[in-house]
Design an enzyme around this catalytic site. Sequence first.
Site, PDB file in Angstrom:
ATOM      1  N   GLN A 106      42.483  40.583  37.247  1.00 43.63           N
ATOM      2  CA  GLN A 106      41.881  39.282  37.560  1.00 43.63           C
ATOM      3  C   GLN A 106      40.401  39.281  37.205  1.00 43.63           C
ATOM      4  O   GLN A 106      39.738  38.260  37.301  1.00 43.63           O
ATOM      5  CB  GLN A 106      42.027  38.995  39.058  1.00 43.63           C
ATOM      6  CG  GLN A 106      43.457  38.868  39.499  1.00 43.63           C
ATOM      7  CD  GLN A 106      43.577  38.992  41.004  1.00 43.63           C
ATOM      8  OE1 GLN A 106      43.395  38.032  41.725  1.00 43.63           O
ATOM      9  NE2 GLN A 106      43.874  40.171  41.480  1.00 43.63           N
ATOM     10  N   HIS A 126      42.486  35.993  34.198  1.00 48.16           N
ATOM     11  CA  HIS A 126      41.478  34.972  34.530  1.00 48.16           C
ATOM     12  C   HIS A 126      40.425  34.862  33.428  1.00 48.16           C
ATOM     13  O   HIS A 126      39.394  34.248  33.627  1.00 48.16           O
ATOM     14  CB  HIS A 126      40.817  35.280  35.878  1.00 48.16           C
ATOM     15  CG  HIS A 126      41.773  35.145  37.039  1.00 48.16           C
ATOM     16  ND1 HIS A 126      41.480  35.558  38.309  1.00 48.16           N
ATOM     17  CD2 HIS A 126      43.028  34.621  37.095  1.00 48.16           C
ATOM     18  CE1 HIS A 126      42.524  35.311  39.107  1.00 48.16           C
ATOM     19  NE2 HIS A 126      43.470  34.746  38.391  1.00 48.16           N
ATOM     20  N   ASN A 236      43.172  49.646  48.923  1.00 47.50           N
ATOM     21  CA  ASN A 236      42.177  48.663  49.367  1.00 47.50           C
ATOM     22  C   ASN A 236      41.658  49.146  50.722  1.00 47.50           C
ATOM     23  O   ASN A 236      42.460  49.579  51.551  1.00 47.50           O
ATOM     24  CB  ASN A 236      42.851  47.284  49.523  1.00 47.50           C
ATOM     25  CG  ASN A 236      41.867  46.136  49.585  1.00 47.50           C
ATOM     26  OD1 ASN A 236      40.877  46.209  50.309  1.00 47.50           O
ATOM     27  ND2 ASN A 236      42.141  45.074  48.849  1.00 47.50           N
TER      28      ASN A 236
HETATM   29  P1  OAD Z   1      38.040  39.144  46.207  1.00 48.65           P
HETATM   30  O1  OAD Z   1      36.552  39.114  46.202  1.00 48.65           O
HETATM   31  O2  OAD Z   1      38.770  37.991  46.791  1.00 48.65           O
HETATM   32  O3  OAD Z   1      38.583  40.457  46.964  1.00 48.65           O
HETATM   33  C1  OAD Z   1      38.095  41.748  46.676  1.00 48.65           C
HETATM   34  C2  OAD Z   1      38.982  42.772  47.343  1.00 48.65           C
HETATM   35  O4  OAD Z   1      38.522  44.069  46.997  1.00 48.65           O
HETATM   36  C3  OAD Z   1      38.988  42.711  48.884  1.00 48.65           C
HETATM   37  O5  OAD Z   1      40.335  42.765  49.365  1.00 48.65           O
HETATM   38  C4  OAD Z   1      38.234  43.994  49.292  1.00 48.65           C
HETATM   39  O6  OAD Z   1      38.719  44.538  50.522  1.00 48.65           O
HETATM   40  C5  OAD Z   1      38.543  44.913  48.141  1.00 48.65           C
HETATM   41  N1  OAD Z   1      37.552  45.971  47.886  1.00 48.65           N
HETATM   42  C6  OAD Z   1      36.207  45.925  48.101  1.00 48.65           C
HETATM   43  N2  OAD Z   1      35.640  47.089  47.702  1.00 48.65           N
HETATM   44  C7  OAD Z   1      36.648  47.863  47.210  1.00 48.65           C
HETATM   45  C8  OAD Z   1      36.692  49.179  46.624  1.00 48.65           C
HETATM   46  N3  OAD Z   1      35.605  49.910  46.469  1.00 48.65           N
HETATM   47  N4  OAD Z   1      37.907  49.656  46.234  1.00 48.65           N
HETATM   48  C9  OAD Z   1      39.032  48.904  46.402  1.00 48.65           C
HETATM   49  N5  OAD Z   1      39.029  47.678  46.933  1.00 48.65           N
HETATM   50  C10 OAD Z   1      37.864  47.158  47.346  1.00 48.65           C
HETATM   51  O7  OAD Z   1      38.455  39.421  44.694  1.00 48.65           O
HETATM   52  P2  OAD Z   1      39.829  39.176  43.961  1.00 48.65           P
HETATM   53  O8  OAD Z   1      40.994  39.462  44.840  1.00 48.65           O
HETATM   54  O9  OAD Z   1      39.755  39.872  42.650  1.00 48.65           O
HETATM   55  O10 OAD Z   1      39.698  33.922  40.269  1.00 48.65           O
HETATM   56  O11 OAD Z   1      39.747  37.630  43.702  1.00 48.65           O
HETATM   57  C11 OAD Z   1      40.726  37.066  42.922  1.00 48.65           C
HETATM   58  C12 OAD Z   1      40.238  35.853  42.234  1.00 48.65           C
HETATM   59  O12 OAD Z   1      39.666  34.955  43.179  1.00 48.65           O
HETATM   60  C13 OAD Z   1      39.110  36.007  41.257  1.00 48.65           C
HETATM   61  O13 OAD Z   1      39.527  36.579  40.025  1.00 48.65           O
HETATM   62  C14 OAD Z   1      38.711  34.576  41.092  1.00 48.65           C
HETATM   63  C15 OAD Z   1      38.823  34.043  42.501  1.00 48.65           C
HETATM   64  O14 OAD Z   1      39.490  32.843  42.635  1.00 48.65           O
HETATM   65  C16 OAD Z   1      39.312  32.970  39.414  1.00 48.65           C
HETATM   66  O15 OAD Z   1      38.158  32.735  39.160  1.00 48.65           O
HETATM   67  C17 OAD Z   1      40.447  32.222  38.785  1.00 48.65           C
END
Ligand code: OAD
Length: 276
Positions: A106, A126, A236
């Site tokens: 993503q 994305h 995570n």
């Molecule tokens: P988020 O910012 O929603 O979530 C980030 C995730 O990473 C959270 O669950 C954290 O707990 C986890 N996290 C943080 N630090 C970490 C680490 N060091 N190792 C592993 N995990 C860790 O980001 P996404 O889930 O990627 O889409 O968000 C998905 C999409 O939401 C984005 O691509 C964007 C947005 O809508 C679009 O723009 C279409």
Amino acid sequence: MTDATHHAADAIRSGGRVVVLTGAGISAESGIPTFRGKDGYWTVGSREYHPQEMATSAMFSQHPEQVWPWYLYRRGICSAADPNHGHQTLVALEDALADRFLLITQNVDGLHIRAGNSRERTYEIHGNLHRMRCATGCTTEQYPVPDDVHTPERNGALPDEDGARLRCPRCDEWARPHVLWFDECYDEAWYRFESSLNAAVEADVLIVVGTSGATNLPMKVGGIAAQRGAVIIDINPQDNPFSRMADQAPRGAAIQGTAGQALPPLVRTLVEAANA
Ligand code: OAD
């Protein structure tokens, strides 16, 4: 080592396929703020905009000169960042598995490709903020965002000369960042929608890293893999829909840790299985 790691290694020894699904968490250790973090908003004049308002086709069609600096600022952060150990580990996994490996990300930061994962086996569902395309859709070409475009300060404006550079080379209308916006839908041509679903159908192992599970296609990929009985492993530090899915999968596990901590030992075992 979890039982799920053993199950994943067994699946690989039997010729199984692995899909890795990543989110912003894998790039957090490269210093890139996650999408929904506290720095997500953008100020224009006296008004604060949040990503859900700024990252839309509707906003771009009205104010391209305000949307572009937001992306160029983020692109500056991503260009200054380096792939981390988590990204590199996935390159080793692709090297070991070749066409039995697929990466669905993503992230729009381009760090997986910079780390060395192949373009063919990396689906940037994305988009990628280092690329742009015609906003009117006159061509399906994608172009690199020109190197000579300035990186604005946070909340900065777009200089006129950059407005002239961010144009479709074919028709000279505005170019747009090659990213999926909140008011748009996934498709195959730009975002590999059907290919991602097909990969989920064929996956024997699904490894999910650093995503909050807030978007539609990743949840579908997880749902299909779960329904088909794949080994599901979530990495995570926080509980999320995929950790619950992994916990409920008969051969799954939610590993509570960061990508940098948890991915290397898992991948080491899987690479050994691939080379056995
Ligand atoms: P988020 O910012 O929603 O979530 C980030 C995730 O990473 C959270 O669950 C954290 O707990 C986890 N996290 C943080 N630090 C970490 C680490 N060091 N190792 C592993 N995990 C860790 O980001 P996404 O889930 O990627 O889409 O968000 C998905 C999409 O939401 C984005 O691509 C964007 C947005 O809508 C679009 O723009 C279409």
